[in-house]
Design a protein around this motif. Structure first.
Motif, PDB file in Angstrom:
ATOM      1  N   ARG B 243      39.117 -10.369  42.807  1.00  0.00           N
ATOM      2  CA  ARG B 243      38.251 -11.131  41.907  1.00  0.00           C
ATOM      3  C   ARG B 243      38.937 -12.433  41.471  1.00  0.00           C
ATOM      4  NH1 ARG B 243      34.088  -9.542  38.235  1.00  0.00           N
ATOM      5  NH2 ARG B 243      34.357  -7.404  38.881  1.00  0.00           N
ATOM      6  N   THR B 244      40.189 -12.319  41.044  1.00  0.00           N
ATOM      7  CA  THR B 244      40.951 -13.482  40.604  1.00  0.00           C
ATOM      8  C   THR B 244      41.050 -14.519  41.717  1.00  0.00           C
ATOM      9  OG1 THR B 244      42.300 -11.863  39.437  1.00  0.00           O
ATOM     10  CG2 THR B 244      43.078 -14.135  39.418  1.00  0.00           C
ATOM     11  N   VAL B 245      41.347 -14.034  42.908  1.00  0.00           N
ATOM     12  CA  VAL B 245      41.535 -14.953  44.027  1.00  0.00           C
ATOM     13  C   VAL B 245      40.270 -15.761  44.285  1.00  0.00           C
ATOM     14  CG1 VAL B 245      41.813 -15.023  46.530  1.00  0.00           C
ATOM     15  CG2 VAL B 245      43.409 -13.707  45.133  1.00  0.00           C
ATOM     16  N   PHE B 246      39.119 -15.090  44.189  1.00  0.00           N
ATOM     17  CA  PHE B 246      37.882 -15.826  44.460  1.00  0.00           C
ATOM     18  C   PHE B 246      37.481 -16.729  43.295  1.00  0.00           C
ATOM     19  CE2 PHE B 246      37.468 -12.931  47.974  1.00  0.00           C
ATOM     20  CZ  PHE B 246      36.848 -13.721  48.927  1.00  0.00           C
ATOM     21  N   GLU B 247      37.720 -16.244  42.051  1.00  0.00           N
ATOM     22  CA  GLU B 247      37.294 -17.037  40.897  1.00  0.00           C
ATOM     23  C   GLU B 247      38.268 -18.147  40.572  1.00  0.00           C
ATOM     24  OE1 GLU B 247      36.704 -14.138  37.869  1.00  0.00           O
ATOM     25  OE2 GLU B 247      34.801 -13.444  38.729  1.00  0.00           O
ATOM     26  N   ASN B 248      39.548 -17.832  40.773  1.00  0.00           N
ATOM     27  CA  ASN B 248      40.548 -18.764  40.307  1.00  0.00           C
ATOM     28  C   ASN B 248      41.782 -18.732  41.196  1.00  0.00           C
ATOM     29  OD1 ASN B 248      41.845 -20.563  38.706  1.00  0.00           O
ATOM     30  ND2 ASN B 248      42.359 -19.098  37.072  1.00  0.00           N
ATOM     31  N   PRO B 249      41.640 -19.166  42.462  1.00  0.00           N
ATOM     32  CA  PRO B 249      42.774 -19.096  43.386  1.00  0.00           C
ATOM     33  C   PRO B 249      43.924 -19.995  42.928  1.00  0.00           C
ATOM     34  CG  PRO B 249      40.942 -20.313  44.364  1.00  0.00           C
ATOM     35  CD  PRO B 249      40.434 -19.729  43.087  1.00  0.00           C
ATOM     36  N   ALA B 250      45.136 -19.448  42.937  1.00  0.00           N
ATOM     37  CA  ALA B 250      46.285 -20.190  42.417  1.00  0.00           C
ATOM     38  C   ALA B 250      46.816 -21.211  43.414  1.00  0.00           C
ATOM     39  CB  ALA B 250      47.385 -19.207  42.027  1.00  0.00           C
ATOM     40  N   HIS B 251      46.881 -20.801  44.675  1.00  0.00           N
ATOM     41  CA  HIS B 251      47.523 -21.658  45.665  1.00  0.00           C
ATOM     42  C   HIS B 251      46.493 -22.545  46.380  1.00  0.00           C
ATOM     43  CE1 HIS B 251      50.061 -22.871  49.040  1.00  0.00           C
ATOM     44  NE2 HIS B 251      51.091 -22.420  48.332  1.00  0.00           N
ATOM     45  N   PRO B 252      46.845 -23.817  46.618  1.00  0.00           N
ATOM     46  CA  PRO B 252      45.887 -24.708  47.299  1.00  0.00           C
ATOM     47  C   PRO B 252      45.433 -24.177  48.661  1.00  0.00           C
ATOM     48  CG  PRO B 252      47.991 -25.843  46.845  1.00  0.00           C
ATOM     49  CD  PRO B 252      48.060 -24.520  46.171  1.00  0.00           C
ATOM     50  N   TYR B 253      46.341 -23.454  49.373  1.00  0.00           N
ATOM     51  CA  TYR B 253      45.969 -22.918  50.679  1.00  0.00           C
ATOM     52  C   TYR B 253      44.868 -21.873  50.533  1.00  0.00           C
ATOM     53  CZ  TYR B 253      46.380 -20.718  55.266  1.00  0.00           C
ATOM     54  OH  TYR B 253      46.110 -20.214  56.507  1.00  0.00           O
ATOM     55  N   THR B 254      45.008 -21.019  49.503  1.00  0.00           N
ATOM     56  CA  THR B 254      43.980 -20.013  49.254  1.00  0.00           C
ATOM     57  C   THR B 254      42.660 -20.687  48.894  1.00  0.00           C
ATOM     58  OG1 THR B 254      45.775 -18.726  48.287  1.00  0.00           O
ATOM     59  CG2 THR B 254      43.565 -17.824  48.072  1.00  0.00           C
ATOM     60  N   ALA B 256      41.697 -23.544  49.883  1.00  0.00           N
ATOM     61  CA  ALA B 256      41.161 -24.094  51.130  1.00  0.00           C
ATOM     62  C   ALA B 256      40.528 -23.001  51.981  1.00  0.00           C
ATOM     63  CB  ALA B 256      42.274 -24.800  51.894  1.00  0.00           C
ATOM     64  N   LEU B 257      41.179 -21.823  52.030  1.00  0.00           N
ATOM     65  CA  LEU B 257      40.635 -20.699  52.805  1.00  0.00           C
ATOM     66  C   LEU B 257      39.255 -20.313  52.296  1.00  0.00           C
ATOM     67  CD1 LEU B 257      43.371 -17.964  53.510  1.00  0.00           C
ATOM     68  CD2 LEU B 257      42.269 -19.522  55.107  1.00  0.00           C
ATOM     69  N   ILE B 258      39.129 -20.250  50.964  1.00  0.00           N
ATOM     70  CA  ILE B 258      37.843 -19.863  50.378  1.00  0.00           C
ATOM     71  C   ILE B 258      36.798 -20.942  50.636  1.00  0.00           C
ATOM     72  CG2 ILE B 258      36.650 -19.410  48.203  1.00  0.00           C
ATOM     73  CD1 ILE B 258      39.346 -18.087  47.290  1.00  0.00           C
ATOM     74  N   ALA B 259      37.220 -22.190  50.533  1.00  0.00           N
ATOM     75  CA  ALA B 259      36.293 -23.293  50.800  1.00  0.00           C
ATOM     76  C   ALA B 259      35.840 -23.285  52.259  1.00  0.00           C
ATOM     77  CB  ALA B 259      36.956 -24.620  50.463  1.00  0.00           C
ATOM     78  N   ALA B 260      36.721 -22.788  53.146  1.00  0.00           N
ATOM     79  CA  ALA B 260      36.406 -22.778  54.578  1.00  0.00           C
ATOM     80  C   ALA B 260      35.502 -21.624  54.960  1.00  0.00           C
ATOM     81  CB  ALA B 260      37.703 -22.712  55.388  1.00  0.00           C
ATOM     82  N   THR B 261      35.264 -20.703  54.003  1.00  0.00           N
ATOM     83  CA  THR B 261      34.441 -19.544  54.326  1.00  0.00           C
ATOM     84  C   THR B 261      32.970 -19.836  54.030  1.00  0.00           C
ATOM     85  OG1 THR B 261      36.276 -18.183  53.585  1.00  0.00           O
ATOM     86  CG2 THR B 261      34.179 -17.069  53.954  1.00  0.00           C
TER      87      THR B 261
END
Ligand SMILES: Nc1ncnc2c1ncn2[C@@H]1O[C@H](COP(=O)(O)OP(=O)(O)OP(=O)(O)O)[C@@H](O)[C@H]1O
Ligand SMILES: [Mg+2]
Lengths: 287, 299
Positions: B243-254, B256-261
């Protein structure tokens, strides 16, 4: 949708069947001849009769009944000698090919599966071994060890194990990289057990094909050694010695050369064809 | 000795380093935990080392690749402190793999039945009857219609989706504590992917098995996991609740990964590849980390 795809009905005369049954028929014939030689052979293969020398085969003028394929220059019956010759040919090829196959395949499996220094040692040995010209090597070996059945078999095994080692090593390496090997390992199988129960069945079709090829080669090698008088004692009829003797009389008695040559050729061809056929027959994916 | 503490993690990887013979690292100080009954997604681009983590845990690293540093604990037991034989049986008892490619994960010349029951009789010491009954039960659970007929079939007689369901049944059959699922849907077509995913999630909930789920599909991550580890070039760059990763990803790479999905609800948004500058920066960090590691090793 069905859970299991149904196999298509098999045709009676497919390519595989043809490749299986034709060579099997000939090898069966030769094997029967070898097993029951004393019952089948119309004449004593060693009996010389100078009154009967160089009789032509049955379809030519001047042939004698009971001497179907004619006689050689000492008056011995060619057919009977071919039948008795099958004994040595088959015996040598069976023992030699099995010995060669077990030894070479075991080394190939070990090299291909364990890799590392085991692979380096075995592969180097194969390279060095293959640098010798094989026939010269065989003649040399028999010359050193003395003539006789044991020497012929040892010579064949010592020359040809490299073929098994090379091919089986390559196939084992391919199989060893497959995920099912990892799955078996995760399931608690020991390394050696994985090699024997998971990988070996997958390379078995190739081992069988090579084994058949090897039997054909063994027949040839035995014939070559007989031809140069380095095989079994020269009294026993062998196809190689018959060919050697027939060569001198080719102008006036060609049948002495031709018939054992046909027997040799058919047998070698049958073994290699059978090898290919069996490989496909035993491979559930190719089938 | 293998001590088991009262409330151990199901899987505990501490500072794991895996390297090629020349010292080239494939995993760089990787740490991750799995709690009992938890699904942790392991994401990252191709070649990031996701499969290597699974292989290290299961003890099937390729010949030349070795653990150079770090610990792996299964239910609190140090795998690296064990003899190879104990280690193999411990791993076999506690864990299983759902592999990526159902075509090569089943032995083509062996029937399905023994391939499922072998580990049950060999490792768990079950009788043949019991193992067969369990295999039948699980095959039925993964919706294989004629279990007995299937167990007498060879792999090539079955479709890819069926084979993957069989592999799922085989993985869950011994009731392992941990399952490593290495991109179990990648080799299948889209409609089958969904079924397989649902099946793994259902079985996971029923059995309470912890699952390390390797994938590079953020959509799958959202559906199946409670925790996420993001890997880049063998390094963990983010470790958090899904949940945290999707709502508030800490790392710019993460991020970017979510934006790329591509997500169905935000379909209007244009597809965003991971920016090249970010990748370059991450590689620079990796090189710096390696230089530091090598320096420390020399001292
Ligand atoms: N047998 C091997 N020998 C040497 N290097 C290897 C070997 N197998 C993998 N590697 C390297 O290890 C790194 C990690 O590989 P790994 O298979 O773990 O990637 P992955 O994250 O699972 O990628 P993918 O999504 O493509 O499966 C890669 O850079 C790869 O090139
Ligand atoms: Mg992978």
């Amino acid at each position: 949708m069905a859970d299991v795809s149904t196999n298509s009905p098999r045709l009676i005369l497919t390519d595989t069947n043809f490749r299986l049954w034709l060579p099997l028929f000939w090898i069966g014939l030769i094997a029967a001849a070898a097993l029951f030689a004393p019952l089948i052979a119309p004449q004593d293969p060693l009996a010389q009769d100078l009154m009967m020398e160089r009789l032509p085969p049955f379809f030519m003028e001047g042939s004698e009944p009971g001497y179907w394929l004619g006689t050689d220059s000492l008056g011995r019956d060619v057919l009977s000698r071919i039948i008795y010759g099958a004994r040595i040919a088959l015996f040598v090829s069976l023992i030699a090919a099995t010995t060669t196959g077990i030894f070479g395949s075991a080394l190939g499996l070990i090299a291909g599966y364990y890799g590392g220094w085991a692979d380096r040692v075995i592969s180097r040995l194969v390279d060095i071994w293959m640098a010798f010209p094989p026939v010269l090597f065989a003649v040399l070996l028999v010359a050193v060890m003395g003539t006789g059945l044991g020497s012929v078999i040892a010579a064949i095994a010592l020359i040809d194990w490299t073929r098994f080692a090379r091919v089986i090593r390559a196939e084992t390496m391919v199989q060893a990289r497959m995920d099912y090997v990892d799955s078996a390992r995760i399931g608690g199988a020991r390394r050696a057990a994985t090699l024997v129960s998971e990988i070996l069945p997958n390379v078995m079709p190739s081992i069988i094909a090579l084994l058949m090829l090897e039997m054909g080669i063994a027949v040839i090698v035995e014939a070559i050694l007989s031809f140069v008088n380095l095989s079994i004692s020269s009294d026993d009829p062998t196809w190689g010695s018959m060919i050697a003797e027939g060569r001198g009389a080719i102008h006036f008695a060609w049948w002495v050369l031709l018939f054992p040559l046909i027997a040799l050729f058919m047998t070698v061809l049958s073994f290699s064809t059978l090898g290919e056929g069996l490989k496909q027959h035993f491979d559930p994916v190719l089938k | 000795m293998t001590m088991t503490t009262a409330h151990a993690h199901t899987l505990d990887i501490i500072n794991l380093n895996i390297a090629l013979p020349r010292g080239q690292r494939l995993l760089r100080n990787v740490s991750l935990q799995l709690e009992p009954g938890e699904v942790r997604a392991l994401v990252g681009e191709s070649g990031a080392g996701k499969s290597m983590i699974g292989k290290a845990v299961l003890g099937i690293l390729p010949h030349r690749i070795k653990r150079t540093e770090g610990e792996i604990l299964l239910e609190g037991a140090h795998l690296n402190a064990m003899t190879p034989a104990t280690r193999r049986s411990t791993v076999a008892k506690m864990s299983a793999l759902i592999p990526q490619d159902p075509l090569t994960a089943l032995n083509p010349v062996r029937k399905i039945g023994p391939q499922i029951t072998d580990p049950l009789t060999r490792i768990h010491g079950w009788s043949h009857q019991r193992a067969l009954a369990r295999a039948r039960e699980l095959l039925d659970r993964v919706h294989i219609r004629a279990p007995d007929r299937v167990m007498h079939s060879y792999p090539h007689e079955l479709s890819g989706g069926m084979r993957q369901r069989i592999l799922i049944a085989a993985a869950f059959a011994p009731s392992p504590r941990l399952i490593v699922a290495d991109e179990p849907t990648t080799a299948l077509d889209v409609t089958v992917q969904k079924q397989i995913l649902r099946l793994i999630r259902e079985l996971q909930r029923e059995t309470g098995t912890a699952v390390l789920f390797v994938t590079h599909d953020m959509g799958v991550v959202a559906k199946i996991s409670q925790k996420v580890t993001v890997l880049f070039a063998g390094r963990v760059i983010e470790d958090a609740a899904t949940r945290t990763v999707f709502e508030n990803p800490a790392h710019p790479y993460t991020q970017a990964l979510i934006a790329a999905t591509p997500t169905p609800n935000v379909s209007a948004e244009p597809f965003q590849p991971v920016p090249a500058a970010l990748i370059t920066e991450l590689h620079r960090e990796t090189l710096a980390a390696d230089a530091l590691y090598a320096q420390r090793g020399r001292r």
